[in-house]
Write a protein that holds these residues in place. Structure first.
Motif, short mmCIF file in Angstrom:
data_model
loop_
_atom_site.label_atom_id
_atom_site.label_comp_id
_atom_site.label_asym_id
_atom_site.label_seq_id
_atom_site.Cartn_x
_atom_site.Cartn_y
_atom_site.Cartn_z
N ARG A 86 0.64 -9.58 -64.94
CA ARG A 86 -0.31 -9.33 -63.86
C ARG A 86 -0.05 -7.97 -63.22
N ILE A 143 -6.55 -15.44 -56.66
CA ILE A 143 -5.33 -16.01 -57.24
C ILE A 143 -4.11 -15.54 -56.46
N HIS A 148 -4.00 -16.87 -52.75
CA HIS A 148 -3.64 -18.29 -52.76
C HIS A 148 -2.16 -18.47 -53.11
N TYR A 207 -8.25 -10.92 -59.44
CA TYR A 207 -6.92 -11.38 -59.05
C TYR A 207 -6.81 -11.70 -57.56
#
Length: 178
Positions: free
Chosen positions: A79, A95, A98, A92
């Motif tokens: 990532r 994601i 969170h 992203y």
């Protein structure tokens, strides 16, 4: 500009919510806000010398350890850097936000609880702006600062190790200069 529009709507409207908003804005002026910020900063600077001062070491350390762990996971998953991806990559963003909230929920709750206890002991009152400021500086800032660079540094080692292992496994030989 917004306050003026709200005030003019409040004067012309029979809406009770608009009237209450206008009254609230009239009660809060800029000197009140600057006084709150000045008091908050003064109290924050005085906290390391007061009770519960060990949390000024423990909370940033815990947030840093969590950021190191999350950065290594990001590097292994391939990532991008955390903060950069949150601001620039909409794929992203959800994601990462969170995951960051999931990682930091316990340190944020503990930090908030400790600061509430501190404020009740020292000030006999809870100041929400100071609470937010303290938790942000002690927990969120170390996490945001460390997770991206740890990912970048770890991804150099992870990608280099994976490429070398793949090259040796496929039977390719490296050229040596003698």
């Amino acid at each position: 500009m917004f306050c003026w529009r709200l005030w003019s709507v409040g004067l012309k409207s029979n809406n009770r919510i608009a009237q209450k908003a206008v009254n609230l804005l009239a009660a809060i002026n800029m000197t009140t806000i600057t006084d709150m910020v000045a008091r908050g900063w003064e109290n924050f600077v005085a906290r390391p010398r007061g009770p519960l001062n060990l949390r000024f070491i423990i909370q940033p350390t815990l947030a840093s350890i969590i950021a190191l762990r999350a950065g290594l996971k990001d590097a292994n998953a391939g990532r991008p850097a955390y903060l950069w991806a949150v601001f620039t990559d909409s794929d992203y963003r959800k994601i990462f936000l969170h995951g960051g909230l999931k990682d930091l929920r316990i340190p944020i709750v503990v930090g908030t609880t400790l600061d509430v206890v501190y404020q009740i002991i020292i000030h006999r009152w809870i100041y929400p702006l100071e609470l937010l400021f303290t938790v942000t500086l002690l927990v969120l800032v170390p996490y945001l600062i460390l997770r991206g660079p740890v990912n970048r540094i770890a991804s150099r080692f992870v990608s280099g190790g994976v490429a070398d292992a793949a090259g040796k496994d496929s039977g390719q030989q490296s050229k040596t200069i003698t």
